[in-house]
Design a protein around this motif. Structure first.
Motif, PDB file in Angstrom:
ATOM      1  N   GLY A   1      -7.732   2.263   5.224  1.00 59.33           N
ATOM      2  CA  GLY A   1      -7.304   1.030   4.560  1.00 59.33           C
ATOM      3  C   GLY A   1      -7.816   0.958   3.124  1.00 59.33           C
ATOM      4  O   GLY A   1      -7.060   0.674   2.184  1.00 59.33           O
TER       5      GLY A   1
ATOM      6  N   ALA B   1     -10.606  -4.548   7.656  1.00 54.92           N
ATOM      7  CA  ALA B   1     -11.256  -5.104   8.855  1.00 54.92           C
ATOM      8  C   ALA B   1     -12.737  -4.713   8.993  1.00 54.92           C
ATOM      9  O   ALA B   1     -13.505  -5.437   9.609  1.00 54.92           O
ATOM     10  CB  ALA B   1     -10.497  -4.672  10.108  1.00 54.92           C
TER      11      ALA B   1
ATOM     12  N   LEU C   1      -0.264   2.610  10.205  1.00 52.93           N
ATOM     13  CA  LEU C   1      -1.030   2.461   8.974  1.00 52.93           C
ATOM     14  C   LEU C   1      -1.768   1.123   8.998  1.00 52.93           C
ATOM     15  O   LEU C   1      -1.334   0.190   9.663  1.00 52.93           O
ATOM     16  CB  LEU C   1      -0.096   2.528   7.773  1.00 52.93           C
ATOM     17  CG  LEU C   1       0.445   3.922   7.448  1.00 52.93           C
ATOM     18  CD1 LEU C   1       1.419   3.852   6.291  1.00 52.93           C
ATOM     19  CD2 LEU C   1      -0.678   4.889   7.140  1.00 52.93           C
ATOM     20  N   PRO C   2      -2.893   1.037   8.282  1.00 56.58           N
ATOM     21  CA  PRO C   2      -3.613  -0.240   8.205  1.00 56.58           C
ATOM     22  C   PRO C   2      -2.681  -1.347   7.707  1.00 56.58           C
ATOM     23  O   PRO C   2      -1.829  -1.107   6.853  1.00 56.58           O
ATOM     24  CB  PRO C   2      -4.716   0.042   7.182  1.00 56.58           C
ATOM     25  CG  PRO C   2      -4.893   1.520   7.197  1.00 56.58           C
ATOM     26  CD  PRO C   2      -3.546   2.093   7.505  1.00 56.58           C
TER      27      PRO C   2
ATOM     28  N   GLU D   1       1.941   9.571   5.869  1.00 56.01           N
ATOM     29  CA  GLU D   1       2.671   8.498   6.556  1.00 56.01           C
ATOM     30  C   GLU D   1       3.089   7.399   5.562  1.00 56.01           C
ATOM     31  O   GLU D   1       4.146   6.787   5.691  1.00 56.01           O
ATOM     32  CB  GLU D   1       1.754   7.902   7.636  1.00 56.01           C
ATOM     33  CG  GLU D   1       2.417   6.946   8.594  1.00 56.01           C
ATOM     34  CD  GLU D   1       3.148   7.655   9.717  1.00 56.01           C
ATOM     35  OE1 GLU D   1       2.887   8.855   9.938  1.00 56.01           O
ATOM     36  OE2 GLU D   1       3.997   6.995  10.349  1.00 56.01           O
TER      37      GLU D   1
ATOM     38  N   LEU E   1       0.824  -1.215   0.000  1.00 56.82           N
ATOM     39  CA  LEU E   1       0.000   0.000   0.000  1.00 56.82           C
ATOM     40  C   LEU E   1       0.855   1.262   0.000  1.00 56.82           C
ATOM     41  O   LEU E   1       0.374   2.327   0.366  1.00 56.82           O
ATOM     42  CB  LEU E   1      -0.930   0.006   1.213  1.00 56.82           C
ATOM     43  CG  LEU E   1      -1.951  -1.128   1.311  1.00 56.82           C
ATOM     44  CD1 LEU E   1      -2.891  -0.906   2.492  1.00 56.82           C
ATOM     45  CD2 LEU E   1      -2.772  -1.255   0.033  1.00 56.82           C
TER      46      LEU E   1
ATOM     47  N   ARG F   1     -20.262  -2.961  15.376  1.00 56.79           N
ATOM     48  CA  ARG F   1     -19.632  -1.716  15.838  1.00 56.79           C
ATOM     49  C   ARG F   1     -19.701  -0.666  14.738  1.00 56.79           C
ATOM     50  O   ARG F   1     -19.875  -0.996  13.567  1.00 56.79           O
ATOM     51  CB  ARG F   1     -18.162  -1.961  16.221  1.00 56.79           C
ATOM     52  CG  ARG F   1     -17.268  -2.366  15.034  1.00 56.79           C
ATOM     53  CD  ARG F   1     -15.782  -2.436  15.437  1.00 56.79           C
ATOM     54  NE  ARG F   1     -14.928  -2.909  14.342  1.00 56.79           N
ATOM     55  CZ  ARG F   1     -14.234  -2.111  13.528  1.00 56.79           C
ATOM     56  NH1 ARG F   1     -14.301  -0.797  13.665  1.00 56.79           N
ATOM     57  NH2 ARG F   1     -13.472  -2.618  12.586  1.00 56.79           N
TER      58      ARG F   1
ATOM     59  N   MET G   1       1.655   7.366  13.792  1.00 58.85           N
ATOM     60  CA  MET G   1       0.391   6.780  13.335  1.00 58.85           C
ATOM     61  C   MET G   1       0.645   5.399  12.717  1.00 58.85           C
ATOM     62  O   MET G   1       1.530   5.237  11.890  1.00 58.85           O
ATOM     63  CB  MET G   1      -0.196   7.700  12.270  1.00 58.85           C
ATOM     64  CG  MET G   1      -1.431   7.164  11.629  1.00 58.85           C
ATOM     65  SD  MET G   1      -1.827   8.162  10.182  1.00 58.85           S
ATOM     66  CE  MET G   1      -3.522   8.419  10.444  1.00 58.85           C
TER      67      MET G   1
ATOM     68  N   ALA H   1      -6.382  -4.619   6.634  1.00 59.06           N
ATOM     69  CA  ALA H   1      -6.661  -3.312   6.022  1.00 59.06           C
ATOM     70  C   ALA H   1      -8.137  -3.183   5.662  1.00 59.06           C
ATOM     71  O   ALA H   1      -8.638  -2.086   5.474  1.00 59.06           O
ATOM     72  CB  ALA H   1      -5.797  -3.096   4.778  1.00 59.06           C
TER      73      ALA H   1
ATOM     74  N   PHE I   1      -1.706  -4.315   5.684  1.00 63.09           N
ATOM     75  CA  PHE I   1      -2.050  -4.981   4.426  1.00 63.09           C
ATOM     76  C   PHE I   1      -1.381  -6.344   4.322  1.00 63.09           C
ATOM     77  O   PHE I   1      -1.574  -7.073   3.370  1.00 63.09           O
ATOM     78  CB  PHE I   1      -1.600  -4.073   3.280  1.00 63.09           C
ATOM     79  CG  PHE I   1      -2.026  -4.500   1.906  1.00 63.09           C
ATOM     80  CD1 PHE I   1      -3.363  -4.497   1.537  1.00 63.09           C
ATOM     81  CD2 PHE I   1      -1.092  -4.857   0.953  1.00 63.09           C
ATOM     82  CE1 PHE I   1      -3.752  -4.864   0.252  1.00 63.09           C
ATOM     83  CE2 PHE I   1      -1.463  -5.222  -0.340  1.00 63.09           C
ATOM     84  CZ  PHE I   1      -2.808  -5.217  -0.685  1.00 63.09           C
TER      85      PHE I   1
END
Lengths: 254, 254
Positions: A229, B240, B3-4, A32, A6, A220, B1, B238, B6
């Motif tokens: 994502g 979820a 990151l998601p 990021e 990614l 949720r 931070m 990523a 992957f």
């Protein structure tokens, strides 16, 4: 075989609506992930916090205060992006929403309300895509991510204006993906469900918010991270063959 | 931070239809990305060749020859996976397709042809989902990715039966997502367009493929590897908060 990732290293990304909520999260996340980011939103002062946060972590960022419903300001946003970074790889159109005008029965819908919601949610997408598309069609590459909503597919009482505008974004995206595929430009949609942003929690009571969250199959509400994502996937080369799709991010089928 | 994530590193992944085509490419790709893979198909020799290739590259692969329409064989496959790897994180349900039945016009299709298509493209999907979900529900996590097809949404003359079954797979995917969401088991589908597997290349010929590619917005037909990014996205954390979606991987609206 190359394993997809990614990474957005070296990519230039414009994120509209990046002063708060989902847009802010995406701008920070993209930085990021290695992208240089152009922040666009109406309120200059709110962009400054995001700029300093990204800069302090070593990211490259500029802020261009922009009203995305104004074609002159949108053109200026694109000029500023090119001045600073020389190209545009990714456009993320997060700007939109309905705020306190979210639920208006049609018989009480004044023309100015209708226009302001449709302009903010649909015309803005047209203006930003057109301005950035002039650059991307020249480059012969680019990825555009538009933001829709579950309200664009599922009827919600009081949301004729917002629902129609978001349904418009969905179809606009599919048409544009078909039109610009030949230039190697991908155009996709993220359609968030219930996301726990400050503004979402502002206009829904916490009891109601909890009730909505419990009805979701995954049990949720989503977080802005959940949107990140999907956005990284669509912005990156991991989705190089994906165009004209609508990705619902809502903890269940739309 | 943060990151998601992957990555599918360490995620125990069952791949059905792993001997050839898309399933084979996904199995190799996931193994390359660090996932232990369980290779499922009928033909042992092809599976073993794939496993050797994966092992030679430093990956982990378990071969379990299985006919995916036989419930007892599926249960054994699940048991062997648990014995070898202890859990199941991902199911990539690729087995299916029409083989030589593809070229039979609907008016000439025999009942036995119909039954075979139904078993291979619909019944097998349900049986695999069910057998694996029993484990995933127990674990309270898992991600299932069913491979559907563009023919589930686009009307294609020779794909009346397969297209109908793929549309049914899309709907089953959404309903299973609702059913198993409360257990944190996600169920999504990928809908590939025509994909240039060895078999498809032989069947269609270069002239048709070139002509056909011009009708795709991104102006190229998919290689099996083009579906790896979408599959990793839906298998990984990523995504979820994404369940019950059908993600086209087809180069643009058709």
């Amino acid at each position: 075989m190359d394993v997809p990732d990614l990474s957005l290293k070296g990519k230039i990304a414009i994120v509209t609506g990046s002063s708060k909520g989902i847009g802010k999260k995406l701008a920070e996340g993209f930085a990021e992930a290695g992208a240089s980011v152009v922040l666009a939103a109406r309120t200059a002062s709110k962009l400054e916090t995001t700029v300093s946060e990204i800069t302090s972590r070593g990211g490259k960022v500029i802020a261009v205060p922009t009203d995305v419903t104004d074609s002159t300001q949108v053109s200026r946003m694109v000029e500023k992006a090119l001045e600073s970074f020389g190209r545009i790889d990714v456009l993320v159109n997060v700007a939109g929403g309905a705020g306190r005008d979210a639920f208006i029965p049609l018989l009480e819908m004044e023309e100015d309300k209708w226009d302001s919601i449709v302009d903010l949610n649909l015309k803005s997408v047209y203006l930003c895509c057109r301005a950035v598309g002039r650059v991307m069609t020249e480059q012969k590459s680019g990825s555009i991510i538009n933001f829709s909503s579950g309200a664009g597919t599922r009827p919600v009482v009081g949301e004729t204006h917002y629902g129609a505008a978001k349904a418009g974004v969905n179809h606009f995206t599919r048409v544009l993906a078909t039109e610009w595929g030949r230039y190697n430009i991908r155009v996709n949609v993220i359609s968030p469900g219930l996301i726990a942003t400050e503004s979402a929690q502002e206009w829904v009571s916490s009891d109601l918010f909890e009730k909505f969250a419990k009805a979701i199959p995954l049990g949720r509400a989503g977080q802005p991270e959940d949107i990140l994502g999907a956005a990284l996937f669509l912005a990156s080369e991991a989705s190089a063959f994906v165009s004209g799709v609508i990705i619902p991010v809502g903890g269940g089928p739309e | 931070m943060n990151l998601p994530n992957f990555s599918v590193e360490g995620k125990v992944t069952i791949v059905t239809g792993a001997s050839r085509g898309i399933g084979n490419a996904l199995a190799k790709g996931f193994a390359e990305a660090g996932a232990p893979v369980v290779l499922v198909a009928r033909t042992v020799s092809e599976l073993e060749a794939t496993a050797e290739e994966i092992t030679a590259n430093g990956g982990k692969a378990l071969v379990v020859p299985t006919d995916v329409i036989q419930r007892d064989q599926l249960n054994k496959m699940v048991q062997k996976t648990i014995i070898e790897f202890g859990r199941i994180d991902v199911l990539l349900n690729v087995a299916g397709g029409a083989g030589d039945i593809y070229v039979i016009p609907p008016i000439q299709m025999l009942e036995e042809n119909y039954d075979e298509l139904h078993e291979r493209n619909y019944k097998s999907v349900f049986l695999c989902n069910q057998a694996v979900a029993k484990v995933m529900i127990e674990q309270q996590h898992g991600s299932i990715v069913n491979i559907s097809s563009l023919s589930g949404t686009k009307a294609v003359a020779l794909e009346a039966v397969v297209g109908g079954l793929k549309a049914a797979v899309n709907q089953m995917t959404k309903a299973l997502a609702v059913s198993w969401g409360p257990y944190n088991v996600r169920v999504n589908a990928i809908a590939p367009g025509i994909t240039l597997t060895e078999r498809v290349k032989k069947k269609l010929g270069p002239e048709f493929i070139e002509q056909f590619s011009e009708s795709i917005p991104l102006r190229k037909a998919a290689e099996p590897e083009d579906h790896l990014g979408p599959a990793m996205f839906l298998a990984s954390d990523a995504s979820a908060y994404i369940t019950g979606i059908v993600l086209p991987s087809d180069g643009g609206p058709q």
